[in-house]
Design a protein around this motif. Structure first.
Motif, PDB file in Angstrom:
ATOM      1  N   ASP A 210       0.814  -1.221   0.000  1.00 50.31           N
ATOM      2  CA  ASP A 210       0.000   0.000   0.000  1.00 50.31           C
ATOM      3  C   ASP A 210       0.846   1.270   0.000  1.00 50.31           C
ATOM      4  O   ASP A 210       0.317   2.364   0.191  1.00 50.31           O
ATOM      5  CB  ASP A 210      -1.005   0.033   1.164  1.00 50.31           C
ATOM      6  N   GLU A 211       2.143   1.129  -0.244  1.00 52.82           N
ATOM      7  CA  GLU A 211       2.987   2.280  -0.566  1.00 52.82           C
ATOM      8  C   GLU A 211       2.930   2.466  -2.067  1.00 52.82           C
ATOM      9  O   GLU A 211       3.188   1.526  -2.817  1.00 52.82           O
ATOM     10  CB  GLU A 211       4.448   2.024  -0.167  1.00 52.82           C
ATOM     11  N   ARG A 212       2.642   3.660  -2.515  1.00 54.86           N
ATOM     12  CA  ARG A 212       2.487   3.899  -3.943  1.00 54.86           C
ATOM     13  C   ARG A 212       3.691   4.634  -4.510  1.00 54.86           C
ATOM     14  O   ARG A 212       4.255   5.520  -3.878  1.00 54.86           O
ATOM     15  CB  ARG A 212       1.208   4.697  -4.224  1.00 54.86           C
ATOM     16  N   HIS A 213       4.109   4.222  -5.702  1.00 57.68           N
ATOM     17  CA  HIS A 213       5.195   4.908  -6.386  1.00 57.68           C
ATOM     18  C   HIS A 213       4.660   5.585  -7.637  1.00 57.68           C
ATOM     19  O   HIS A 213       3.577   5.284  -8.102  1.00 57.68           O
ATOM     20  CB  HIS A 213       6.332   3.937  -6.749  1.00 57.68           C
ATOM     21  N   ALA A 214       5.437   6.503  -8.166  1.00 52.96           N
ATOM     22  CA  ALA A 214       5.160   7.112  -9.473  1.00 52.96           C
ATOM     23  C   ALA A 214       6.495   7.175 -10.195  1.00 52.96           C
ATOM     24  O   ALA A 214       7.374   7.956  -9.836  1.00 52.96           O
ATOM     25  CB  ALA A 214       4.560   8.506  -9.319  1.00 52.96           C
ATOM     26  N   LEU A 215       6.673   6.325 -11.192  1.00 57.29           N
ATOM     27  CA  LEU A 215       7.970   6.233 -11.860  1.00 57.29           C
ATOM     28  C   LEU A 215       8.358   7.548 -12.528  1.00 57.29           C
ATOM     29  O   LEU A 215       9.539   7.826 -12.737  1.00 57.29           O
ATOM     30  CB  LEU A 215       7.956   5.097 -12.886  1.00 57.29           C
ATOM     31  N   ARG A 216       7.370   8.383 -12.827  1.00 60.38           N
ATOM     32  CA  ARG A 216       7.687   9.664 -13.452  1.00 60.38           C
ATOM     33  C   ARG A 216       8.317  10.640 -12.456  1.00 60.38           C
ATOM     34  O   ARG A 216       8.764  11.728 -12.843  1.00 60.38           O
ATOM     35  CB  ARG A 216       6.418  10.288 -14.049  1.00 60.38           C
ATOM     36  N   ASP A 217       8.382  10.282 -11.153  1.00 59.25           N
ATOM     37  CA  ASP A 217       8.918  11.194 -10.153  1.00 59.25           C
ATOM     38  C   ASP A 217      10.428  11.347 -10.227  1.00 59.25           C
ATOM     39  O   ASP A 217      10.980  12.234  -9.574  1.00 59.25           O
ATOM     40  CB  ASP A 217       8.518  10.729  -8.744  1.00 59.25           C
ATOM     41  N   GLY A 218      11.125  10.477 -10.937  1.00 54.77           N
ATOM     42  CA  GLY A 218      12.548  10.698 -11.159  1.00 54.77           C
ATOM     43  C   GLY A 218      13.484   9.630 -10.640  1.00 54.77           C
ATOM     44  O   GLY A 218      14.610   9.520 -11.122  1.00 54.77           O
ATOM     45  N   GLY A 219      13.062   8.850  -9.644  1.00 55.25           N
ATOM     46  CA  GLY A 219      13.948   7.822  -9.111  1.00 55.25           C
ATOM     47  C   GLY A 219      14.296   6.758 -10.135  1.00 55.25           C
ATOM     48  O   GLY A 219      15.447   6.303 -10.212  1.00 55.25           O
ATOM     49  N   TYR A 220      13.318   6.383 -10.921  1.00 56.27           N
ATOM     50  CA  TYR A 220      13.548   5.371 -11.959  1.00 56.27           C
ATOM     51  C   TYR A 220      14.526   5.904 -13.006  1.00 56.27           C
ATOM     52  O   TYR A 220      15.478   5.220 -13.385  1.00 56.27           O
ATOM     53  CB  TYR A 220      12.209   5.010 -12.603  1.00 56.27           C
ATOM     54  N   PHE A 301      20.832  -1.475  -5.480  1.00 52.18           N
ATOM     55  CA  PHE A 301      20.067  -0.605  -6.380  1.00 52.18           C
ATOM     56  C   PHE A 301      19.245   0.449  -5.648  1.00 52.18           C
ATOM     57  O   PHE A 301      18.712   1.365  -6.271  1.00 52.18           O
ATOM     58  CB  PHE A 301      19.172  -1.452  -7.303  1.00 52.18           C
ATOM     59  N   ASP A 302      19.105   0.291  -4.335  1.00 57.24           N
ATOM     60  CA  ASP A 302      18.452   1.322  -3.515  1.00 57.24           C
ATOM     61  C   ASP A 302      17.042   1.654  -3.981  1.00 57.24           C
ATOM     62  O   ASP A 302      16.657   2.833  -4.066  1.00 57.24           O
ATOM     63  CB  ASP A 302      19.289   2.609  -3.502  1.00 57.24           C
ATOM     64  N   VAL A 303      16.236   0.635  -4.282  1.00 52.64           N
ATOM     65  CA  VAL A 303      14.860   0.901  -4.712  1.00 52.64           C
ATOM     66  C   VAL A 303      13.822   0.264  -3.794  1.00 52.64           C
ATOM     67  O   VAL A 303      12.629   0.368  -4.048  1.00 52.64           O
ATOM     68  CB  VAL A 303      14.623   0.435  -6.169  1.00 52.64           C
ATOM     69  N   SER A 304      14.276  -0.381  -2.706  1.00 51.78           N
ATOM     70  CA  SER A 304      13.328  -0.937  -1.744  1.00 51.78           C
ATOM     71  C   SER A 304      12.956   0.144  -0.732  1.00 51.78           C
ATOM     72  O   SER A 304      13.477   1.260  -0.745  1.00 51.78           O
ATOM     73  CB  SER A 304      13.918  -2.161  -1.047  1.00 51.78           C
ATOM     74  N   THR A 305      12.027  -0.191   0.139  1.00 55.72           N
ATOM     75  CA  THR A 305      11.589   0.714   1.200  1.00 55.72           C
ATOM     76  C   THR A 305      11.509  -0.073   2.499  1.00 55.72           C
ATOM     77  O   THR A 305      11.541  -1.311   2.509  1.00 55.72           O
ATOM     78  CB  THR A 305      10.216   1.322   0.901  1.00 55.72           C
ATOM     79  N   HIS A 306      11.361   0.653   3.608  1.00 57.39           N
ATOM     80  CA  HIS A 306      11.245  -0.040   4.900  1.00 57.39           C
ATOM     81  C   HIS A 306      10.032  -0.963   4.915  1.00 57.39           C
ATOM     82  O   HIS A 306      10.087  -2.069   5.471  1.00 57.39           O
ATOM     83  CB  HIS A 306      11.147   0.984   6.033  1.00 57.39           C
ATOM     84  N   ALA A 307       8.935  -0.529   4.314  1.00 59.02           N
ATOM     85  CA  ALA A 307       7.728  -1.359   4.309  1.00 59.02           C
ATOM     86  C   ALA A 307       7.936  -2.632   3.498  1.00 59.02           C
ATOM     87  O   ALA A 307       7.540  -3.733   3.927  1.00 59.02           O
ATOM     88  CB  ALA A 307       6.550  -0.560   3.753  1.00 59.02           C
ATOM     89  N   LEU A 308       8.559  -2.520   2.337  1.00 62.35           N
ATOM     90  CA  LEU A 308       8.831  -3.703   1.523  1.00 62.35           C
ATOM     91  C   LEU A 308       9.790  -4.645   2.240  1.00 62.35           C
ATOM     92  O   LEU A 308       9.590  -5.867   2.268  1.00 62.35           O
ATOM     93  CB  LEU A 308       9.410  -3.287   0.166  1.00 62.35           C
ATOM     94  N   ASP A 309      10.840  -4.079   2.846  1.00 55.88           N
ATOM     95  CA  ASP A 309      11.801  -4.912   3.582  1.00 55.88           C
ATOM     96  C   ASP A 309      11.117  -5.652   4.723  1.00 55.88           C
ATOM     97  O   ASP A 309      11.403  -6.835   4.979  1.00 55.88           O
ATOM     98  CB  ASP A 309      12.931  -4.045   4.147  1.00 55.88           C
TER      99      ASP A 309
END
Length: 340
Positions: A210-220, A301-309
């Motif tokens: 339930d954490e949402r990403h938006a690839l257009r935000d720049g991290g990708y 790659f630094d693309v995980s989050t605390h919630a995913l971990d």
């Protein structure tokens, strides 16, 4: 602290229900019946994240979660969705229409109505499902068709140009080539794919953080830029094609580029190992590869989050075979594998 999660299940009523919702929304929004309706499925990536744009191998699986688009001719392009107040999604839809027209197809202005069971920002290819469904319905309106390869490449180009997301080809390729529950191994450099059979003893759960990403935000885009910089430093056109005999050269790169490169070459290799383990019904090795992949996506790659971990570690403590984040990262879903 409790982690809010939910297991994503295929809707009981399936694709016909999504199509009916799209047609009903079209009539409500535009006061006329839709001329055509088309669908596309979401996908989950079993192995091979952030390697498609590096020319690596990936192992996605199509899902029984669908996006439907109902359409009719109109005076100008317009679009509505049953679920999103963020109009940014229209960049994907209108980007597809623009690419179809640029390709010489006589697509008239269209009214589009979108219904979907693919959660947005969950790493399950909601954008690719939308793009492919829009392309299919626009083609249906004018009685035209594109073969799957051309359709996938057109939708990828629409995401690059219309939405500004420099995505690889995996999502569009899987959505255009695989049926729900089919898994394919795709060579992203050569654009060749093979259907992969999953053993019936393997159960796959998709858990939404339930954490949402938006690839257009720049991290990708930043990760892709790192990968391309590493390829230039190593003097290879595509990073995933760095020969294994040269992997030791990665250590000489700047620390951040070295971590990105290390993930890419090992993640692409893990796809081959995964396919071999699936063919041998070696579920223990399948699970180990999942945990290895998550560690790489988290640390290199630094693309995980605390919630995913936290979801991955909780699954590990419960004795599952394996677990890993899936998709572009920065939120979204964890895929868990266990014995039937």
């Amino acid at each position: 602290m409790a982690i809010p999660t939910r297991v994503i299940a295929s809707p009981a009523r399936g694709v016909e229900c999504v199509k009916k919702r799209a047609k009903r929304l079209h009539f409500t929004a535009f006061s006329r019946d839709a001329e055509q309706v088309a669908t596309a499925s979401g996908r989950v990536n079993l192995m091979g994240d952030h390697v498609d744009y590096a020319g690596g191998f990936v192992l996605p699986m199509a899902l029984s979660l669908h996006t439907a688009v109902a359409a009719s001719r109109a005076d100008h392009d317009c679009a509505v969705s049953e679920s999103s107040d963020d109009r940014a999604w229209t960049r994907y839809a209108f980007g597809v229409l623009a690419q179809l027209r640029d390709a010489g197809l006589s697509i008239p202005p269209l009214s589009l109505a979108v219904a979907s069971d693919v959660p947005v920002g969950a790493g399950l290819s909601s954008s690719a499902a939308l793009e492919v469904a829009v392309a299919r319905v626009a083609l249906a309106v004018v009685g035209a068709a594109l073969e799957p390869r051309a359709l996938a490449l057109l939708c990828q180009r629409a995401e690059h140009i219309g939405a500004g997301v420099p995505c690889g080809i995996m999502d569009q390729w899987c959505v255009t080539h695989a049926q729900p529950h089919q898994s394919i191994m795709l060579d992203c450099a050569r654009l060749t794919s093979t259907l992969i059979t999953l053993p019936p003893t393997l159960v796959i759960d998709i858990v939404d953080s339930d954490e949402r990403h938006a690839l257009r935000d720049g991290g990708y885009a930043a990760r892709r830029a790192d990968v391309e910089a590493a390829a230039r430093a190593l003097r290879v056109p595509l990073l995933a094609q760095l020969p294994r005999a040269r992997w030791h050269e990665i250590d000489a790169l700047a620390p951040q580029l070295a971590r990105r490169a290390r993930h890419v070459v090992h993640e692409s290799a893990r796809v081959h190992e995964m396919c071999a383990a699936l063919a041998a019904n070696d579920l223990a090795r399948v699970g180990a590869l999942f945990f290895e992949s998550h560690q790489s996506l988290r640390d290199d790659f630094d693309v995980s989050t605390h919630a995913l971990d936290a979801i991955v570690e909780r699954a590990r403590s419960e004795g599952v075979l394996g677990a890993r984040m899936t998709g572009g990262g920065f939120g979204g879903c964890v895929i868990i594998v266990r014995r039937a």
